[in-house]
Design an enzyme around this catalytic site. Structure first.
Site, PDB file in Angstrom:
ATOM      1  N   CYS A 254     -27.636  38.744 -17.252  1.00 31.74           N
ATOM      2  CA  CYS A 254     -29.053  38.757 -16.898  1.00 31.74           C
ATOM      3  C   CYS A 254     -29.890  39.616 -17.839  1.00 31.74           C
ATOM      4  O   CYS A 254     -31.103  39.695 -17.700  1.00 31.74           O
ATOM      5  CB  CYS A 254     -29.239  39.221 -15.446  1.00 31.74           C
ATOM      6  SG  CYS A 254     -29.058  41.002 -15.231  1.00 31.74           S
TER       7      CYS A 254
ATOM      8  N   CYS B  66     -27.935  41.198 -10.033  1.00 27.09           N
ATOM      9  CA  CYS B  66     -27.797  40.354 -11.219  1.00 27.09           C
ATOM     10  C   CYS B  66     -28.224  38.916 -10.898  1.00 27.09           C
ATOM     11  O   CYS B  66     -28.946  38.278 -11.675  1.00 27.09           O
ATOM     12  CB  CYS B  66     -26.340  40.391 -11.689  1.00 27.09           C
ATOM     13  SG  CYS B  66     -26.057  39.682 -13.321  1.00 27.09           S
TER      14      CYS B  66
ATOM     15  N   GLY C  30     -25.191  66.717   5.467  1.00 23.30           N
ATOM     16  CA  GLY C  30     -24.181  67.047   4.464  1.00 23.30           C
ATOM     17  C   GLY C  30     -22.961  67.760   5.016  1.00 23.30           C
ATOM     18  O   GLY C  30     -21.974  67.920   4.310  1.00 23.30           O
TER      19      GLY C  30
ATOM     20  N   CYS D  48     -26.710  43.835 -19.750  1.00 20.74           N
ATOM     21  CA  CYS D  48     -25.898  42.873 -19.005  1.00 20.74           C
ATOM     22  C   CYS D  48     -25.857  41.540 -19.763  1.00 20.74           C
ATOM     23  O   CYS D  48     -26.893  40.984 -20.127  1.00 20.74           O
ATOM     24  CB  CYS D  48     -26.473  42.661 -17.606  1.00 20.74           C
ATOM     25  SG  CYS D  48     -25.631  41.349 -16.671  1.00 20.74           S
TER      26      CYS D  48
ATOM     27  N   CYS E 189     -23.660  43.359 -14.835  1.00 21.10           N
ATOM     28  CA  CYS E 189     -24.118  44.230 -13.758  1.00 21.10           C
ATOM     29  C   CYS E 189     -23.001  44.391 -12.736  1.00 21.10           C
ATOM     30  O   CYS E 189     -22.380  43.409 -12.325  1.00 21.10           O
ATOM     31  CB  CYS E 189     -25.316  43.615 -13.035  1.00 21.10           C
ATOM     32  SG  CYS E 189     -26.813  43.539 -14.012  1.00 21.10           S
TER      33      CYS E 189
END
Lengths: 204, 370, 305
Positions: free
Chosen positions: C251, C279, C39, C248, C273
């Site tokens: 899908c 997707c 980090g 979605c 998506c």
């Protein structure tokens, strides 16, 4: 140019990587993985030769990471003989006497190595300016088991390197206490490496 | 009916084709030659070389042609090429006192050894459009050859320095490595070497505005244009295997020494301070603006209060680079559907909550009234 | 090594991966330190790339420093492989490395991303490289690099908590929906790059190594595998991710991050998506959304010509 001249002065240098671009890339990935996943042993892509007394893995690390910008400290076993000429020719890295100035330290005889806190541990605002120690050990497995935890380790990892000095793990714990400062360690034996970044917690 | 489509490779290739067509323009006109740009758009070439940190007139002219005259884009092209070049080492400092001077003026002395040499300049021309230039093929007579040998021209800064009136130039030990902001990231506070390099690469417009701001009270330094000189200097380097300096080429540069308000304290007698600017070619406006900003950035070192933008190292150095700035400003063109969708979801939710709160407040008021 | 392996793949005018070996070494050393200090932003001497700053130069330099001839590269922008900038970056790597590229998340060894983490869980054998515009999570609160560095050194992150709490006071919520700050390994406050906060939970204890490159800002950082990543929050305002009432349109997925597609100028819209590979897999498995097969969305499922 200096490095080339020095290399020649010491006789024909031994060859380094067979392919500087791809071998250093593959070795780097092994190192990256080793430091990202402490405790997991990774195989380096090895150079054609290794200067005594360095292991092929430590030599591969040097060829992968050392250059003009990395002051390197060599222990008593490495500072004589083939190593300085090999590094001068292939890497052009300056060799320094002071442990705390070293970006990297090559330790060929861990029994006699200086304590970890003698190397650069970085600055508060720039903790990355610390030494990375490369320690050649007898073997990466087969010794007393040590339990590791911390970033990069899903639960617990067990390592059992052979040939580290008695105070090593105590010093690693003190090193962990300095976090985010601290040195990072790569153990090498034969063609393999094992990463011990400053984040590891160890329990013998 | 609208049909939603995905972007793609074909669209990108098509865009490149359109760009090439637009660059060529009307095929009935002759194509612009890189040599013409290098010769006849010399100031554009100088700016691109200066901010591109690469002295190569032909490549700079190529970049200008490729970018259709968009100079910031041309700087970017030259920089991207420069990164791929190996770095052999650093040259010796150029000696501008030994310059083959084409232009040299001082605003601080009426006359001085070597004299004032106006040289090629737009100063004192009347900015009236020259309609004669609409016709190509007009004869331009060659300039009058100067018969006088060039006299040695001491730099004004050195003349002032002899009397101790101007602070001495900062000298690093000869073997001190010079900062290179293209090889190491800036650290703050940055040394003057790193600052000057960043300013030399910095955007002319940005530095011009900042320099101007110091003249209007935002960190004033009472500058005098001690000297501006333009001409060619030799570049020398000491190859390690030779051990002595060899000439590797000649470059044209413009140098500006600003002489600024005096400082001094109990120990040091009052003396003028310096601001320095240097550019490739004839980029004189850039060199002057750079000198003003360099002096402003020395505020901290000279014990002055730092309150204005031009004195603020982080502000100036992090925003002066037009390749960085242009990229980041223009990245707003990239798709941000995902971030925007996240914001949409939040704003819709906040609006629902807001409406609900108002409805509830209304109901309560009504109940209270009843 | 066979002769075939020794020949340089990619454009012969450039080194493999475009960067010279010295630059790669410098970036590689930086990445190893980044991994050792999870980090923390390691400064690096970012190079001028042939793509503009802010368009992925950091991610490109990271990828160029780690990629090898045996990698399979996937490049996404906004979750999709076919967005113009993803196409442009993929073409760049095809040109300078000739490595195999893929749109299949599961097949990729390296994934370079802008603004999303794939929906599918990543594995131990993968590396995720993020393109980062502003690596400093404190930047909007403290523009000075020198000050931010001190805040990180002494872990004085109060300013960030105050910033988030001001949101709650004003809006009743933490109003950060992307680039939502995270604590890595409970030590460094870090920017997850502007991924939607929907993706933040995927970062914690991820099996894959996460590397971050910010070219213009000249910073590298990393999150090793299996490392704790905590999105900042408050006891009375716990962290939560976005959710949609819709699914979605192609899908039918209810659990993925959705992009909104405007269909007409009368408020007609649908959701799809953002992760195009996710997707497509669902559609291949027979999942169908309400708009599947509809003429208006044909262009979203077929390659544009």
């Amino acid at each position: 140019m200096t490095s080339f001249a020095q290399g020649l002065a010491q006789g024909a240098p031994q060859p380094g990587f067979g392919d500087a671009v791809f071998d250093s890339q593959a070795s780097f990935r092994a190192l990256l993985d080793a430091l990202a996943r402490p405790g997991e042993i990774r195989a380096m892509t090895l150079p054609l030769t290794a200067p005594a007394p360095l292991s092929p893995a430590a030599t591969a690390l040097a060829l992968t990471l050392f250059d003009h910008d990395t002051p390197v400290w060599l222990d008593a076993g490495a500072v004589v003989g083939e190593v300085p000429g090999f590094l001068a020719f292939h890497c052009g890295c300056p060799v320094v006497d002071e442990t705390e100035r070293a970006a990297f330290a090559l330790i060929s005889a861990p029994a006699a190595m200086p304590p970890l806190h003698g190397f650069a541990v970085g600055e508060d605002r720039y903790p990355e300016t610390s030494t990375t120690l490369v320690i050649d050990v007898q073997a990466l497995a087969g010794g007393t088991p040590v339990r590791l935890s911390g970033p990069g380790i899903a639960d617990v990892a067990v390592v059992a390197p052979v040939g580290l000095p008695g105070a090593f793990w105590e010093q690693m714990r003190a090193n962990r206490g300095l976090f985010p400062l601290g040195v990072d360690v790569v153990l090498a034996a034969g063609g393999q490496v094992l990463g011990l970044p400053r984040t590891v917690r160890s329990e013998v | 009916m609208y049909v939603a489509v995905k972007g793609g490779e074909a669209a990108i290739s098509h865009a490149h084709g359109l760009m090439a067509d637009e660059r060529r323009g009307d095929r009935a006109l002759p194509e612009l030659d890189v040599g013409q740009i290098a010769q006849q758009l010399g100031h554009a070439v100088d700016r691109v070389m200066t901010e591109g940190s690469l002295y190569d007139r032909e490549l700079a002219a190529l970049a200008i042609k490729q970018a259709q005259g968009d100079l910031v884009e041309a700087v970017f092209l030259l920089r991207a090429y420069r990164t791929t070049l190996p770095r052999f080492g650093a040259s010796l400092p150029i000696d501008t006192a030994a310059m083959a001077v084409e232009r040299r003026i001082s605003a601080t002395y009426k006359d001085l050894p070597g004299g004032q040499v106006l040289g090629p300049t737009y100063d004192y021309t009347h900015r009236l459009l020259d309609f004669d230039l609409l016709d190509s093929g007009r004869e331009v007579p060659p300039p009058r050859e100067s018969d006088a040998e060039q006299q040695p021209m001491a730099r004004v800064a050195d003349i002032l320095g002899q009397e101790g009136l101007l602070e001495p130039a900062q000298q690093g030990a000869p073997d001190t490595p010079v900062a290179d902001v293209t090889r190491e990231p800036l650290r703050h506070p940055a040394g003057r070497d790193a600052r000057l390099q960043a300013l030399a690469r910095g955007d002319e417009g940005f530095l011009l505005a900042l320099g101007y701001s110091t003249q209007r009270g935002y960190g004033g330094t009472h500058p005098f244009a001690g000297e501006i000189r333009m001409g060619s200097v030799t570049v020398e380097m000491v190859p390690e295997e030779l051990g002595f300096a060899v000439e590797i080429g000649e470059i044209a540069v413009t140098e500006c020494d600003m002489v600024n308000q005096f400082g001094g304290d109990a120990e040091r007698p009052p003396q003028f301070t310096r601001g320095y600017g240097l550019s490739f070619g004839r980029a004189e406006r850039k060199a002057m603006a750079m000198a003003l900003v360099d002096r402003a950035l020395r505020a901290q070192e000279l014990g002055e209060e730092t309150v204005f933008p031009a004195q603020d190292q982080e502000f100036v150095l992090y925003h002066a680079d037009n390749v960085e700035a242009s990229g980041f400003v223009q990245h707003l063109k990239l798709p941000h559907y995902v971030d925007f969708q996240s914001e949409l979801e939040l704003v819709r939710r906040l609006r629902r909550e807001h409406a609900q709160a108002r409805t509830e407040a209304g109901t309560q008021q009504q109940e209270a009234a009843e | 090594m066979s002769a075939a392996e020794k020949t340089r793949p990619g454009d012969p005018a450039y080194n493999f991966g475009y960067l010279d070996e010295q630059t790669k070494r410098m970036i590689r050393r930086g990445l190893l330190k980044a991994v050792a200090i999870p980090g923390y932003q390691v400064p690096f001497a970012s190079r001028e790339m042939p793509l503009p700053y802010g368009w992925g130069t950091g991610g490109i330099q990271v990828t160029a420093s780690i990629i090898g001839p045996h990698d399979r590269l996937k490049v996404i922008d906004q979750g999709a492989d076919d967005t113009t900038n993803a196409v442009s970056i993929r073409r760049f790597f095809q040109r300078v490395t000739a490595v195999e590229t893929t749109e299949e998340t599961a097949q990729a060894t390296l994934i370079q991303t802008r603004h999303r983490i794939p929906e599918r869980d990543l594995t131990d054998d993968q590396i995720l490289v993020y393109q980062v515009p502003i690596p400093e999570p404190l930047r909007q609160l403290e523009p000075r690099e020198s000050e931010c560095r001190k805040i990180h050194a002494w872990q004085e992150y109060g300013v960030m908590h105050v910033g988030l709490y001001e949101d709650i006071a004003r809006w009743g919520h933490i109003a950060r929906t992307y680039d939502y700050p995270v604590m890595v390994n409970e030590r460094y406050l870090s920017a997850p790059s502007p991924i939607p906060k929907f993706d933040n939970p995927k970062m914690t204890r991820m099996a894959a190594l996460q590397l971050f490159g910010a070219g213009r800002e000249k910073r590298l950082y990393a999150i090793p595998p299996h490392t704790d990543v905590r999105s900042l929050d408050f006891e009375d305002h716990p962290f939560e991710v976005q959710h949609w009432d819709e699914v979605c349109g192609l899908c039918g997925a209810a659990e993925s991050f959705l992009d909104e597609v405007i269909l007409d100028d009368r408020g007609g819209h649908m959701y799809v998506c953002s992760d195009s590979d996710f997707c497509r897999h669902r559609r291949e498995q027979g999942h169908r959304g309400a708009m599947a097969g509809h003429e208006a969305v044909r262009g979203l499922t077929e390659q544009a010509s």
